[in-house]
Write a protein that holds these residues in place. Structure first.
Motif, PDB file in Angstrom:
ATOM      1  N   HIS A 204     -10.069 -48.859 -17.928  1.00 46.64           N
ATOM      2  CA  HIS A 204     -10.458 -50.065 -17.212  1.00 46.64           C
ATOM      3  C   HIS A 204     -11.301 -49.697 -16.008  1.00 46.64           C
ATOM      4  N   ARG A 205     -12.148 -50.636 -15.600  1.00 48.85           N
ATOM      5  CA  ARG A 205     -13.056 -50.352 -14.502  1.00 48.85           C
ATOM      6  C   ARG A 205     -13.565 -51.663 -13.902  1.00 48.85           C
ATOM      7  N   ILE A 206     -14.260 -51.539 -12.778  1.00 50.65           N
ATOM      8  CA  ILE A 206     -14.929 -52.688 -12.178  1.00 50.65           C
ATOM      9  C   ILE A 206     -16.214 -52.956 -12.960  1.00 50.65           C
ATOM     10  N   GLU A 207     -16.421 -54.196 -13.329  1.00 51.36           N
ATOM     11  CA  GLU A 207     -17.680 -54.620 -13.899  1.00 51.36           C
ATOM     12  C   GLU A 207     -18.165 -55.846 -13.122  1.00 51.36           C
ATOM     13  N   VAL A 208     -19.432 -56.178 -13.277  1.00 48.00           N
ATOM     14  CA  VAL A 208     -20.027 -57.284 -12.534  1.00 48.00           C
ATOM     15  C   VAL A 208     -20.805 -58.167 -13.493  1.00 48.00           C
ATOM     16  N   GLN A 209     -20.465 -59.454 -13.525  1.00 49.60           N
ATOM     17  CA  GLN A 209     -21.259 -60.433 -14.261  1.00 49.60           C
ATOM     18  C   GLN A 209     -22.179 -61.115 -13.249  1.00 49.60           C
ATOM     19  N   ARG A 210     -23.427 -61.280 -13.620  1.00 48.60           N
ATOM     20  CA  ARG A 210     -24.413 -61.731 -12.649  1.00 48.60           C
ATOM     21  C   ARG A 210     -25.084 -63.027 -13.073  1.00 48.60           C
ATOM     22  N   LEU A 211     -25.231 -63.921 -12.113  1.00 47.70           N
ATOM     23  CA  LEU A 211     -25.973 -65.162 -12.299  1.00 47.70           C
ATOM     24  C   LEU A 211     -27.218 -65.063 -11.424  1.00 47.70           C
ATOM     25  N   LEU A 212     -28.382 -65.179 -12.027  1.00 49.94           N
ATOM     26  CA  LEU A 212     -29.629 -65.065 -11.276  1.00 49.94           C
ATOM     27  C   LEU A 212     -30.527 -66.246 -11.600  1.00 49.94           C
ATOM     28  N   LEU A 213     -30.923 -66.983 -10.565  1.00 49.78           N
ATOM     29  CA  LEU A 213     -31.861 -68.090 -10.727  1.00 49.78           C
ATOM     30  C   LEU A 213     -33.251 -67.638 -10.280  1.00 49.78           C
ATOM     31  N   ASP A 214     -34.265 -67.998 -11.044  1.00 57.04           N
ATOM     32  CA  ASP A 214     -35.632 -67.714 -10.635  1.00 57.04           C
ATOM     33  C   ASP A 214     -36.017 -68.571  -9.428  1.00 57.04           C
ATOM     34  N   ALA A 215     -37.216 -68.335  -8.906  1.00 51.71           N
ATOM     35  CA  ALA A 215     -37.642 -69.026  -7.691  1.00 51.71           C
ATOM     36  C   ALA A 215     -37.680 -70.542  -7.876  1.00 51.71           C
ATOM     37  N   ASP A 352     -47.312 -48.895  -0.151  1.00 47.32           N
ATOM     38  CA  ASP A 352     -48.024 -48.951  -1.423  1.00 47.32           C
ATOM     39  C   ASP A 352     -47.494 -47.858  -2.348  1.00 47.32           C
ATOM     40  N   GLY A 353     -47.314 -48.211  -3.596  1.00 49.09           N
ATOM     41  CA  GLY A 353     -46.789 -47.254  -4.569  1.00 49.09           C
ATOM     42  C   GLY A 353     -45.615 -47.840  -5.295  1.00 49.09           C
ATOM     43  N   PRO A 354     -44.384 -47.557  -4.836  1.00 55.31           N
ATOM     44  CA  PRO A 354     -43.220 -48.137  -5.504  1.00 55.31           C
ATOM     45  C   PRO A 354     -43.120 -49.635  -5.216  1.00 55.31           C
ATOM     46  N   ARG A 355     -42.553 -50.356  -6.168  1.00 54.36           N
ATOM     47  CA  ARG A 355     -42.395 -51.805  -6.031  1.00 54.36           C
ATOM     48  C   ARG A 355     -40.933 -52.169  -6.271  1.00 54.36           C
ATOM     49  N   VAL A 356     -40.376 -52.983  -5.377  1.00 60.14           N
ATOM     50  CA  VAL A 356     -38.994 -53.443  -5.552  1.00 60.14           C
ATOM     51  C   VAL A 356     -38.968 -54.548  -6.605  1.00 60.14           C
ATOM     52  N   THR A 357     -38.195 -54.345  -7.654  1.00 61.15           N
ATOM     53  CA  THR A 357     -38.089 -55.351  -8.717  1.00 61.15           C
ATOM     54  C   THR A 357     -36.807 -56.149  -8.646  1.00 61.15           C
ATOM     55  N   ASP A 358     -35.805 -55.653  -7.905  1.00 61.92           N
ATOM     56  CA  ASP A 358     -34.546 -56.386  -7.802  1.00 61.92           C
ATOM     57  C   ASP A 358     -33.729 -55.828  -6.648  1.00 61.92           C
ATOM     58  N   VAL A 359     -32.925 -56.689  -6.019  1.00 57.92           N
ATOM     59  CA  VAL A 359     -32.004 -56.293  -4.958  1.00 57.92           C
ATOM     60  C   VAL A 359     -30.666 -56.950  -5.240  1.00 57.92           C
ATOM     61  N   ARG A 360     -29.578 -56.204  -5.052  1.00 57.31           N
ATOM     62  CA  ARG A 360     -28.240 -56.744  -5.313  1.00 57.31           C
ATOM     63  C   ARG A 360     -27.283 -56.380  -4.193  1.00 57.31           C
ATOM     64  N   LEU A 361     -26.348 -57.281  -3.930  1.00 53.91           N
ATOM     65  CA  LEU A 361     -25.237 -57.029  -3.024  1.00 53.91           C
ATOM     66  C   LEU A 361     -23.956 -57.370  -3.778  1.00 53.91           C
ATOM     67  N   VAL A 362     -23.087 -56.371  -3.958  1.00 53.87           N
ATOM     68  CA  VAL A 362     -21.853 -56.558  -4.709  1.00 53.87           C
ATOM     69  C   VAL A 362     -20.685 -56.007  -3.903  1.00 53.87           C
ATOM     70  N   GLY A 386     -36.227 -65.476  -2.219  1.00 57.83           N
ATOM     71  CA  GLY A 386     -36.420 -66.736  -2.921  1.00 57.83           C
ATOM     72  C   GLY A 386     -35.705 -66.881  -4.242  1.00 57.83           C
ATOM     73  N   ARG A 387     -34.907 -65.885  -4.658  1.00 53.44           N
ATOM     74  CA  ARG A 387     -34.153 -65.990  -5.907  1.00 53.44           C
ATOM     75  C   ARG A 387     -32.659 -65.925  -5.597  1.00 53.44           C
ATOM     76  N   LEU A 388     -31.921 -66.944  -6.007  1.00 56.56           N
ATOM     77  CA  LEU A 388     -30.494 -66.987  -5.733  1.00 56.56           C
ATOM     78  C   LEU A 388     -29.749 -66.167  -6.777  1.00 56.56           C
ATOM     79  N   ALA A 389     -28.885 -65.291  -6.294  1.00 55.55           N
ATOM     80  CA  ALA A 389     -28.053 -64.477  -7.175  1.00 55.55           C
ATOM     81  C   ALA A 389     -26.594 -64.650  -6.798  1.00 55.55           C
ATOM     82  N   ILE A 390     -25.750 -64.752  -7.818  1.00 51.54           N
ATOM     83  CA  ILE A 390     -24.299 -64.781  -7.606  1.00 51.54           C
ATOM     84  C   ILE A 390     -23.706 -63.655  -8.435  1.00 51.54           C
TER      85      ILE A 390
END
Length: 432
Positions: A204-215, A352-362, A386-390
């Motif tokens: 058993h372990r911690i898992e995370v289910q994610r809800l993400l709404l677009d802008a 310039d160079g790397p691009r952030v595609t997602d950010v999460r706080l858990v 601008g994107r709501l995540a739960i």
């Protein structure tokens, strides 16, 4: 350098909870510069270089020996590596911060995972730390870094910065809260995993289910909240309360509790900046009658009005003052649902160079109790750029992934329905 933990911070030691920030990157990352950036910000924030040590009947923060100070770790791996980091605790006596850069095959895709013990952070300071790390990286790679002096000492506990209060008033407030909790025994969501003691097929372990709404849906949800005179927090809390009620047996309304963590930084005088590494949060607990078909807008109004009245009365300060009493009265902080909400925040700014595609706080913790048979359901809410995540963290010895996915999907369906424009809501359904 050493500082004794206040009674509120001591509670977090036993909880062993932590904030896990992560960001996904597309593009090359200068690992030497990122490592230097992490060492620079930890040097400037001595709290990040501490460990927890015994101190009489409580604990204290103490600076780590040089050889044990946290440094950026580089590892390979894919999506599973993120789950491994979520399940890697920060132990008492060791560093209270961990930074890991996970690199995928080919070297273009990376995930930075930053874990910080709840004893020294809350959601706002954890987000500020992540953004500061990338700010420093941008300066180092651009050749514009300017040295900052380290902080003069470890920051004071938030509990010592509260406005003055009469001890008798605080005692009366505690008595009222204990009485309220007794009148409304908490309803908890039953686990769907049978804690028989038999060995599971896999650990058993911690898992995370994610809800993400677009802008678009995120903007629609905010617009609906404004049009109805509600808060987005109220809408999310109502949707989660209804989903929890539908997972309880029996007909008719049930009194459920919604716990809303409350940021104290901006409510102190003077305010405490977000980049100060200290836990600065208290809670609001509200009992509400909820039936399976309760109107979501009406319930959202109750959630929002209750939290607003709580803040207007100044009870958030009293809640912080009575937190040391929670071990004697555990129902004071026990809700059917827990809805944290960081609000709308900005993600990291990279060169310039790397691009952030997602950010999460858990949020994650070490101790789960499958033998209890039921528990609150937790939802961590943040709107990055601008994107709501739960995020719905859970332990698979308690709630199965399928159970939590079903709850997540139900909340998402409710929020998407609320996010529809007035025209969409009144548009006739297509007929065959």
């Amino acid at each position: 350098m050493r500082r004794v933990l206040c009674p509120v911070e001591d509670l977090y030691v036993a909880q062993r909870s932590r904030a896990v920030l992560s960001c996904d990157l597309d593009g090359p990352v200068d690992t030497a510069a990122l490592s230097a950036a992490f060492e620079a910000i930890t040097a400037e924030q001595p709290t990040l270089l501490t460990r927890i040590v015994p101190d009489g009947d409580g604990h204290a923060l103490e600076i780590l020996p040089d050889a044990e100070r946290p440094r950026l770790r580089i590892r390979t791996g894919g999506p599973e590596a993120y789950t491994e980091e979520i399940n890697s605790p920060l132990t008492v006596g060791g560093p209270l911060t961990r930074a890991v850069l996970v690199g995928g095959p080919g070297g273009r895709r990376h995930t930075l995972v930053l874990s910080v013990d709840h004893v020294i952070t809350d959601g706002h300071s954890a987000i500020a730390l992540l953004n500061t790390l990338w700010d420093r990286y941008r300066e180092i790679t651009g050749g514009t870094e300017s040295p900052r002096p380290p902080a003069a000492g470890l920051p004071a506990p938030i509990s010592t910065l509260l406005p003055h209060s009469d001890a008798a008033e605080t005692a009366k407030y505690l008595e009222q809260r204990v009485s309220e909790a007794g009148r409304h025994p908490v309803e908890l969501v039953p686990y769907d995993v049978d804690a028989t003691g038999e060995a599971p097929e896999k650990p058993h372990r911690i898992e995370v289910q994610r809800l993400l709404l677009d802008a678009g849906p995120t903007a629609g949800l905010r617009a609906r909240a404004r049009a109805e005179g509600l808060s987005v927090h109220g809408l999310i809390g109502a949707a989660l309360l209804l989903a929890a009620r539908r997972r309880l047996d029996g007909p008719g309304p049930r009194v459920l509790r919604c716990m809303s963590p409350v940021d104290l930084r901006s409510r102190l005088s003077p305010p405490v900046p977000a980049d100060v590494m200290v836990a600065a949060v208290t809670t609001h607990l509200q009992a509400l009658p909820v039936d399976e078909d309760t109107d979501v807008l009406g319930l959202a109004r109750e959630v929002g009005d209750g939290l607003r009245d709580f803040l207007d009365r100044g009870d958030h300060f009293q809640e912080m003052r009575i937190m040391p009493s929670v071990p004697r009265h555990p129902t004071l902080h026990l809700g059917t649902v827990i809805v944290t909400n960081m609000g709308a925040v900005s993600g990291p700014s990279l060169p310039d160079g790397p691009r952030v595609t997602d950010v999460r706080l858990v949020p994650a913790r070490e101790h789960y109790f499958p033998q209890a048979g039921r528990s609150p359901v937790m939802a961590c809410v943040a709107s990055f750029d601008g994107r709501l995540a739960i995020e719905f963290p859970h332990h698979t010895a308690c709630f199965s992934p399928a159970f939590m996915r079903g709850l997540r999907d139900e909340v998402q369906t409710a929020l998407l329905a609320l996010a529809k424009s007035d025209e969409e809501r009144h548009r006739p359904s297509a007929t065959v």
